[in-house]
Scaffold this active site. Structure first.
Site, short mmCIF file in Angstrom:
data_model
loop_
_atom_site.label_atom_id
_atom_site.label_comp_id
_atom_site.label_asym_id
_atom_site.label_seq_id
_atom_site.Cartn_x
_atom_site.Cartn_y
_atom_site.Cartn_z
N ASP A 1 0.81 -1.22 0.00
CA ASP A 1 0.00 0.00 0.00
C ASP A 1 0.84 1.27 0.00
O ASP A 1 0.47 2.28 0.56
CB ASP A 1 -0.95 0.02 1.21
CG ASP A 1 -1.85 -1.20 1.22
OD1 ASP A 1 -2.33 -1.57 0.14
OD2 ASP A 1 -2.06 -1.78 2.29
N GLN B 1 2.14 -6.05 -3.15
CA GLN B 1 2.54 -6.10 -1.73
C GLN B 1 3.83 -5.30 -1.52
O GLN B 1 4.11 -4.39 -2.29
CB GLN B 1 2.69 -7.54 -1.23
CG GLN B 1 1.37 -8.30 -1.09
CD GLN B 1 0.89 -8.91 -2.39
OE1 GLN B 1 1.63 -9.56 -3.09
NE2 GLN B 1 -0.38 -8.72 -2.71
P1 IMO Z 1 -0.83 -4.21 -2.25
O1 IMO Z 1 -0.33 -4.78 -3.54
C1 IMO Z 1 -0.96 -4.57 2.08
C2 IMO Z 1 -0.99 -8.57 3.84
C3 IMO Z 1 -2.25 -9.04 4.54
C4 IMO Z 1 -1.66 -9.98 5.58
C5 IMO Z 1 -0.48 -10.60 4.84
C6 IMO Z 1 -0.80 -11.98 4.25
O2 IMO Z 1 -2.13 -3.53 -2.32
O3 IMO Z 1 0.23 -3.38 -1.61
P2 IMO Z 1 -2.23 -12.74 2.15
O4 IMO Z 1 -3.69 -12.56 1.85
O5 IMO Z 1 -1.33 -12.12 1.12
O6 IMO Z 1 -1.86 -14.16 2.46
O7 IMO Z 1 -2.02 -11.93 3.52
O8 IMO Z 1 -0.14 -9.72 3.81
N1 IMO Z 1 -1.19 -8.11 2.45
C7 IMO Z 1 -1.14 -6.83 2.06
N2 IMO Z 1 -0.99 -5.70 2.78
N3 IMO Z 1 -1.07 -4.47 0.75
C8 IMO Z 1 -1.19 -5.58 0.00
O9 IMO Z 1 -1.13 -5.53 -1.35
C9 IMO Z 1 -1.29 -6.84 0.66
N4 IMO Z 1 -1.44 -8.11 0.25
C10 IMO Z 1 -1.37 -8.88 1.35
O10 IMO Z 1 -2.95 -7.98 5.13
O11 IMO Z 1 -1.13 -9.25 6.67
MG MG Z 2 -3.25 -2.29 -1.39
#
Ligand code: IMO
Ligand code: MG
Length: 406
Positions: free
Chosen positions: A13, A219
């Site tokens: 994010d 992520q």
């Molecule tokens: P973008 O691309 C922020 C976090 C989840 C959780 C951990 C594992 O938008 O930056 P998962 O569903 O991947 O097995 O969850 O990772 N998480 C993210 N946090 N932005 C994301 O994607 C995320 N994708 C997964 O909240 O703590």
């Molecule tokens: Mg996100």
């Protein structure tokens, strides 16, 4: 021609969607190489907002070819919903502009069920990501190529049957309705089929032509399965190494762009040394509208952690920083950034005087408040990497270029 990679330097994010969108208008090829529909990339063009989860951001501009690489996990149901969502908004989506690697793994309703029963303490997005990667590593996964070779539904039935016999005995949570899931998978599989191809050939073809290429990370570095805050991580390689395994093609990236949010956020559980569980954290959340794009959860907020970022820069070899959400820091009396940890693991902060002036929409660096410039200069100095661009608001035009991107 140039080759770019954009990666989140923190816990996701960081504002990758905006940068991806900015670049993708000039790109011939945009590649996602890891993750699945756990990503939430917001792209804003004019008064239209697009939230993408699995499809690369290059789709919106209409020019680029987009690849969902072999390192990704694809939920055919979410994929078909997202294609329809984009088409409803007037975006052209077709198999000549969107390619799913035949080696990408399929996320099934069973994986989503397992995510719910197995991964509660991590606070996952519930999209079945971990269990799908788990099956990949167990060598029991289903790949997109199985949709092409006609074995998809048989494999799905075997997969669901195997898990059902275990889960019915072990978990209280009732298992999914298998017949319903078979019907859903059949329908969504057919929808996905025309998009599936050997993506290595496609990517290599663009590389040979000297095309402009962008690799879009999802992520962030500290959610990486190896380099993140394990076990509070996602299940893919979110850092630069993942670009190679997850696309299958070697290339040297001219610009390795680390997206750094001007403070820190994290969704879900896990360590967060600079977290603020107080009014200041609440204010950051409000200023930055820090609520998850995928799950709507409030994001945990805290000060910038430069010590941690330094590690991110070691891992990824960033040579260009894109600093995001700077406009959310206006009005704080002082601003802190962790520059070290003490013997108890507590952050050691450097304090900066804050600034009152609005920063939103500024496009000229000389218009930034003096205290804001001091903060930025320190980040650059500490990370020994130039800040190439600074995002000063959600709109596409709210940006300061310190160093040319193209
Ligand atoms: P973008 O691309 C922020 C976090 C989840 C959780 C951990 C594992 O938008 O930056 P998962 O569903 O991947 O097995 O969850 O990772 N998480 C993210 N946090 N932005 C994301 O994607 C995320 N994708 C997964 O909240 O703590
Ligand atoms: Mg996100």
């Amino acid at each position: 021609m140039a080759k770019y990679i954009v990666l989140g330097a923190q816990w996701g994010d960081e504002g990758k969607g905006k940068i991806v969108d900015l670049l993708s208008g000039k790109m011939d090829l945009v590649v996602r190489f890891q993750g699945g529909a756990n990503a939430g990339h917001t792209v804003i063009i004019g008064d239209k907002k697009y939230v993408l989860h699995i499809i690369p951001g290059g789709i919106v501009s209409g020019k680029a070819t987009n690849v969902i690489g072999n390192g990704c996990v694809v939920d055919p149901i979410i994929f078909s919903e997202e294609v329809k969502y984009l088409q409803d908004k007037g975006v052209k989506v077709s198999p000549d502009k969107l390619i799913v690697s035949s080696q990408a793994h399929i996320v099934t309703p069973v994986h989503k069920y397992l995510d719910k029963v197995l991964n509660k303490k991590i606070g996952t997005t519930g999209r079945g990501i971990g269990p799908a990667y788990g099956d990949k590593i167990h060598r029991t996964g289903i790949r997109a190529e199985n949709i092409l070779d006609g074995s998809f539904i048989d494999r799905f039935c075997e997969h669901a049957g195997n898990y059902k016999s275990i889960c019915d005995q072990v978990y209280d949570e009732p298992f999914i309705d298998v017949d319903e899931a078979v019907a859903e998978m059949e329908k969504a599989g057919k929808y996905l089929k025309p998009y599936i191809q050997d993506s290595i050939e496609v990517i290599y073809g663009f590389l040979k032509k000297g095309a402009n290429i962008l690799y879009e990370g999802a992520q962030g570095t500290f959610l990486d399965i190896d380099h993140g805050t394990y076990p509070f991580v996602t299940s893919s390689s979110t850092s630069i190494g993942g670009a190679y395994t997850g696309s299958g093609v070697f290339m040297e990236f001219d610009k390795r762009i680390g997206i750094v949010k001007a403070y820190t956020t994290r969704v879900g559980e896990g360590p967060f040394p600079t977290e603020l569980n107080d009014a200041t954290g609440e204010r950051l959340r409000k200023n930055g509208n820090e609520f998850g794009a995928t799950t709507g959860r409030p994001r945990r907020c805290g000060w910038l952690d430069l010590k941690l970022l330094k590690r991110s820069f070691m891992i990824n070899g960033f040579n260009y920083i894109s600093l995001s959400k700077l406009s959310c820091l206006s009005g704080f009396e002082k601003i802190l950034a962790a520059v070290d940890y003490d013997s108890k693991g507590q952050p050691v902060y450097k304090e900066f005087p804050g600034w009152e002036e609005e920063v939103e929409g500024i496009t000229d660096i000389s218009k930034l408040p003096a205290n804001c410039v001091k903060y930025i200069d320190f980040i650059e100095e500490y990370l020994e990497t130039p800040i190439g661009m600074i995002s000063t608001g959600p709109d596409r035009n709210n940006i300061i270029f310190k160093e040319a991107l193209f």
